[in-house]
Scaffold this motif. Structure first.
Motif, PDB file in Angstrom:
ATOM      1  N   ALA A   1      -1.051 -15.280   8.645  1.00  9.11           N
ATOM      2  CA  ALA A   1      -0.696 -15.854   9.939  1.00  9.11           C
ATOM      3  C   ALA A   1      -0.596 -14.689  10.916  1.00  9.11           C
ATOM      4  N   ILE A   2      -1.285 -14.819  12.063  1.00  9.50           N
ATOM      5  CA  ILE A   2      -1.404 -13.652  12.947  1.00  9.50           C
ATOM      6  C   ILE A   2      -1.174 -14.033  14.404  1.00  9.50           C
ATOM      7  N   ASP A   3      -0.761 -13.055  15.165  1.00 11.47           N
ATOM      8  CA  ASP A   3      -0.701 -13.166  16.615  1.00 11.47           C
ATOM      9  C   ASP A   3      -2.102 -13.509  17.125  1.00 11.47           C
ATOM     10  N   ALA A   4      -2.208 -14.503  17.979  1.00 11.25           N
ATOM     11  CA  ALA A   4      -3.517 -14.956  18.453  1.00 11.25           C
ATOM     12  C   ALA A   4      -4.259 -13.894  19.255  1.00 11.25           C
ATOM     13  N   ASN A   5      -3.562 -12.828  19.669  1.00  6.19           N
ATOM     14  CA  ASN A   5      -4.217 -11.742  20.404  1.00  6.19           C
ATOM     15  C   ASN A   5      -4.876 -10.716  19.483  1.00  6.19           C
ATOM     16  N   LEU A   6      -4.695 -10.864  18.173  1.00  9.84           N
ATOM     17  CA  LEU A   6      -5.298  -9.942  17.219  1.00  9.84           C
ATOM     18  C   LEU A   6      -6.621 -10.502  16.720  1.00  9.84           C
ATOM     19  N   HIS A   7      -7.599  -9.614  16.541  1.00 12.54           N
ATOM     20  CA  HIS A   7      -8.938 -10.025  16.134  1.00 12.54           C
ATOM     21  C   HIS A   7      -9.490  -9.051  15.098  1.00 12.54           C
TER      22      HIS A   7
ATOM     23  N   PRO B   1     -15.381  -6.828   4.493  1.00 17.06           N
ATOM     24  CA  PRO B   1     -15.693  -5.953   3.353  1.00 17.06           C
ATOM     25  C   PRO B   1     -15.518  -6.707   2.047  1.00 17.06           C
ATOM     26  N   ILE B   2     -16.161  -6.235   0.977  1.00 13.42           N
ATOM     27  CA  ILE B   2     -16.049  -6.931  -0.305  1.00 13.42           C
ATOM     28  C   ILE B   2     -14.610  -6.932  -0.816  1.00 13.42           C
ATOM     29  N   TYR B   3     -13.803  -5.963  -0.381  1.00  9.89           N
ATOM     30  CA  TYR B   3     -12.412  -5.913  -0.808  1.00  9.89           C
ATOM     31  C   TYR B   3     -11.525  -6.882  -0.025  1.00  9.89           C
ATOM     32  N   GLY B   4     -12.036  -7.466   1.054  1.00 17.94           N
ATOM     33  CA  GLY B   4     -11.235  -8.393   1.838  1.00 17.94           C
ATOM     34  C   GLY B   4     -10.061  -7.704   2.505  1.00 17.94           C
ATOM     35  N   ASP B   5      -8.913  -8.379   2.503  1.00 19.47           N
ATOM     36  CA  ASP B   5      -7.704  -7.829   3.118  1.00 19.47           C
ATOM     37  C   ASP B   5      -7.112  -6.781   2.190  1.00 19.47           C
ATOM     38  N   TRP B   6      -7.503  -5.555   2.400  1.00 17.35           N
ATOM     39  CA  TRP B   6      -7.183  -4.430   1.519  1.00 17.35           C
ATOM     40  C   TRP B   6      -7.110  -3.201   2.407  1.00 17.35           C
ATOM     41  N   THR B   7      -6.786  -2.073   1.827  1.00 15.90           N
ATOM     42  CA  THR B   7      -6.864  -0.830   2.567  1.00 15.90           C
ATOM     43  C   THR B   7      -8.235  -0.715   3.249  1.00 15.90           C
ATOM     44  N   GLY B   8      -8.244  -0.251   4.494  1.00 14.12           N
ATOM     45  CA  GLY B   8      -9.496  -0.118   5.224  1.00 14.12           C
ATOM     46  C   GLY B   8      -9.809  -1.294   6.125  1.00 14.12           C
ATOM     47  N   PHE B   9      -9.024  -2.374   6.042  1.00 14.21           N
ATOM     48  CA  PHE B   9      -9.303  -3.577   6.829  1.00 14.21           C
ATOM     49  C   PHE B   9      -8.285  -3.775   7.948  1.00 14.21           C
ATOM     50  N   LEU B  10      -7.012  -3.879   7.598  1.00 15.79           N
ATOM     51  CA  LEU B  10      -5.945  -4.070   8.570  1.00 15.79           C
ATOM     52  C   LEU B  10      -4.898  -2.969   8.373  1.00 15.79           C
ATOM     53  N   PRO B  11      -4.635  -2.162   9.399  1.00 14.40           N
ATOM     54  CA  PRO B  11      -4.991  -2.319  10.813  1.00 14.40           C
ATOM     55  C   PRO B  11      -6.287  -1.613  11.232  1.00 14.40           C
ATOM     56  N   GLU B  12      -7.001  -0.974  10.301  1.00 11.38           N
ATOM     57  CA  GLU B  12      -8.075  -0.074  10.675  1.00 11.38           C
ATOM     58  C   GLU B  12      -9.138  -0.720  11.564  1.00 11.38           C
ATOM     59  N   THR B  13      -9.646  -1.905  11.185  1.00  9.14           N
ATOM     60  CA  THR B  13     -10.782  -2.482  11.910  1.00  9.14           C
ATOM     61  C   THR B  13     -10.375  -3.576  12.892  1.00  9.14           C
ATOM     62  N   TRP B  14      -9.099  -3.862  13.015  1.00  8.26           N
ATOM     63  CA  TRP B  14      -8.638  -4.915  13.919  1.00  8.26           C
ATOM     64  C   TRP B  14      -8.469  -4.361  15.329  1.00  8.26           C
ATOM     65  N   TRP B  15      -8.392  -5.278  16.291  1.00  7.46           N
ATOM     66  CA  TRP B  15      -8.135  -4.875  17.666  1.00  7.46           C
ATOM     67  C   TRP B  15      -7.291  -5.927  18.388  1.00  7.46           C
ATOM     68  N   TYR B  16      -6.710  -5.490  19.500  1.00  9.61           N
ATOM     69  CA  TYR B  16      -5.860  -6.364  20.321  1.00  9.61           C
ATOM     70  C   TYR B  16      -6.640  -6.748  21.571  1.00  9.61           C
ATOM     71  N   GLN B  17      -6.689  -8.046  21.843  1.00  9.77           N
ATOM     72  CA  GLN B  17      -7.349  -8.532  23.069  1.00  9.77           C
ATOM     73  C   GLN B  17      -6.731  -9.873  23.442  1.00  9.77           C
ATOM     74  N   GLU B  18      -6.148  -9.934  24.612  1.00 12.02           N
ATOM     75  CA  GLU B  18      -5.488 -11.178  25.020  1.00 12.02           C
ATOM     76  C   GLU B  18      -6.506 -12.277  25.274  1.00 12.02           C
TER      77      GLU B  18
END
Length: 573
Positions: free
Chosen positions: A544-550, A556-573
């Protein structure tokens, strides 16, 4: 590790990163427990996960869209031979620490030696396999190895590099091995900006970060600020998320995912639910026996206590029965043991140890049928096994040994794990009906780390995560040195020549086929050892995430793992 890297030399970004992602904004994560150190590289103290993740870099960086492929980061190049008897790294020009000072070869040399001799035990195994470490150029460092281990060049490429001057005692620096709340100086994209000891830590993006234009990092580390808030337990943290104080909530319970997200912020669109699939191994979430202590040093007692765990009933009680049971350490992946008897290369690897393997290693039959209709039969089998091991019920039904001592033990749990506590409470009742006295003891994170580092427990819950590239870390999990050496991850006290032989086969395999066979063989030996009572796993991550996060559409094949969040996410209203 095998074959060629998937990306060409002129790649512009990792396939699961968005190079056009906007930068800025703030991510806030919830952690349960506390912390008393900002040095995650030593045994003393408990440090926030984000310190290593965000502030420190290594010579090579990992792509999580490949099972085990590394690309140049602090190093600009890497060289090795077909036997991988050596590895040579050339340091990239222009690399800087967060205080602006240059990363030098002296920092690299000092980091390797200090981590290997004074650092956490997880760094020492690889250090003992280094015959020599020598400077071979202005910016080049060469390691020669003492024994065959094809993973070593990659393992060394992932070692953290920190600033030598910070720990130069002769110049007023502090001893590296001392726990401290002084931030470690690294060359990563963030620095520690504010600390509220034990309660929160904030990381701010380094201005003009030296590596921001490297293709490897394109689309990564987009948040301006990342903050970790610590809570006493999950329930309090979840209320913080519902109130908008937390940006992301990972929901481990499938039942709650379906019935506990009807609140204003979710209903009006300020938050949203997403599911992230993955192809990584299930790992082992379970109740671990400390086989250093009697009676858990007897596999028959461990098997009896495994039979006494009514998985179907407890899974229904805690998760609504939605999650599958963990059937192997590498389940949910190509590395997991196959059903039925061992065959082919797997059988060949196990054959020299056949006479000493625990029941089920060769046949593949280890876990009891978890169907609730078989609970009574499982209890009868458990009593028979206990009797074989010298434990009989007395006139009142209490299980005792020949000296009259009752079968009683403590289950040590970390504070804040309400789901695990509910599972253990149900298990304790089942054990009591069987004539076994188990006591649940819930303690805070500092006590838990201290006691588990010293192996001061009978049984405890732990999650042993597994990757698609298992290797040297398996010695840390199951190696004989960890039976007595404090602070390793060998919680169960595994001491089995077959285990070490299978790990050795993994590290010397020269093809993917041989590697996979060795991992499957290791999986069988571990499962047959009955070192843990397996719980459940989820093939998806529920977030469950803030709707401003994308996050990018390509996962990646590992899914939600090291290297995914927060590394590749971004904030945009």
């Amino acid at each position: 590790m095998y074959g060629e890297p998937a990306l060409p030399q002129d790649f512009v970004s990792l396939p699961y990163a968005n190079p056009d992602a906007p930068q800025g904004g703030r991510f806030v994560f919830a952690e349960v427990g506390s912390f008393d150190s900002l040095n995650p590289f030593i045994l003393r103290g408990s440090a926030p996960w984000g310190v290593n993740l965000l502030t420190v870099q290594s010579l090579l960086g990992r792509s999580y869209d490949e099972p085990f492929t590394l690309y140049a980061v602090l190093a600009e190049s890497v060289e090795t031979d077909s036997a991988r008897s050596f590895v040579e790294f050339t340091l990239r020009e222009g690399a800087r620490f967060s205080d602006g000072s240059p990363v030098t070869l002296e920092d690299v040399i000092w980091s390797f030696e200090t981590m290997g001799t004074e650092g956490h035990p997880r760094y020492r195994n690889a250090w003992t396999k280094i015959e020599s470490m020598e400077r071979v150029g202005e910016r080049s460092l060469r390691f020669t190895f003492t024994e065959p281990d094809r993973e070593l060049p990659l393992i060394l490429g992932l070692r953290p590099i920190v600033q030598r001057a910070q720990f130069d005692v002769s110049a007023g620096g502090r001893p590296f091995a001392d726990s401290s709340l002084e931030p470690v100086i690294g060359s990563g994209p963030y620095r520690v900006s504010t600390v509220d000891p034990g309660r929160s830590v904030t990381f701010t993006r380094v201005e003009d970060w030296w590596a921001e234009d490297l293709p490897f990092y394109a689309g990564q580390h987009n948040a301006q600020e990342i903050r970790y808030e610590y809570y006493s337990d999950l329930a309090v943290a979840f209320e913080g998320f519902k109130a908008g104080l937390i940006s992301v909530w990972r929901e481990p319970n499938a039942a709650r995912w379906n019935d506990s997200y009807d609140f204003p912020a979710m209903n009006d669109g300020r938050m949203r639910q997403v599911e992230i699939p993955h192809q990584r191994p299930s790992g082992m979430s379970g109740l671990w026996f400390n086989t250093r202590r009697a009676p858990f040093d007897d596999w028959r007692v461990r098997e009896a206590l495994l039979l006494a765990f009514d998985f179907e009933r407890i899974n229904t009680l805690v998760t609504g029965g939605a999650e599958p049971r963990i059937a192997s350490y590498f389940g949910n992946s190509v590395l997991g043991m196959r059903p039925g008897a061992a065959e082919g290369r797997v059988a060949d690897l196990l054959a020299p140890f056949a006479d000493d393997l625990a029941p089920g290693a060769l046949s593949g039959e280890v876990l009891p049928d978890s169907d609730g209709r078989n609970a009574r039969r499982n209890r009868r089998t458990a009593l028979r096994l206990l009797a074989e091991a010298g434990w009989q019920p007395d006139a009142q039904g209490q299980i005792r040994n020949a000296e009259g001592a009752p079968l009683a033990f403590e289950i040590l749990l970390l504070q804040g794990q309400s789901e695990i506590q509910s599972s253990v409470a149900a298990y304790v009742e089942d054990l009591r009906r069987l004539g076994i006295e188990a006591r649940m003891n819930v303690i805070d994170s500092a006590q838990y780390v201290q006691r588990t580092n010293a192996y001061d427990f009978d049984m405890t819950h732990s999650l042993r995560l597994m990757s698609l590239s298992p290797g040297n870390e398996q010695y840390l999990y199951w190696g004989a040195e960890g039976v007595e050496q404090p602070g390793t991850r060998n919680l169960a006290g595994v001491h089995d020549p077959a285990v070490e032989a299978m790990i050795g086969a993994m590290l010397t395999a020269q093809s993917d086929e041989d590697f996979t066979a060795a991992v499957r063989a290791l999986d069988r030996v571990l499962m047959a050892g009955r070192y843990a009572i397996p719980l459940w796993f989820s093939p998806v991550s529920r977030m469950a995430i803030d709707a401003n996060l994308h996050f990018p559409e390509t996962l990646p094949i590992y899914g939600d793992w090291t290297g995914f969040l927060p590394e590749t996410w971004w904030y945009q209203e």
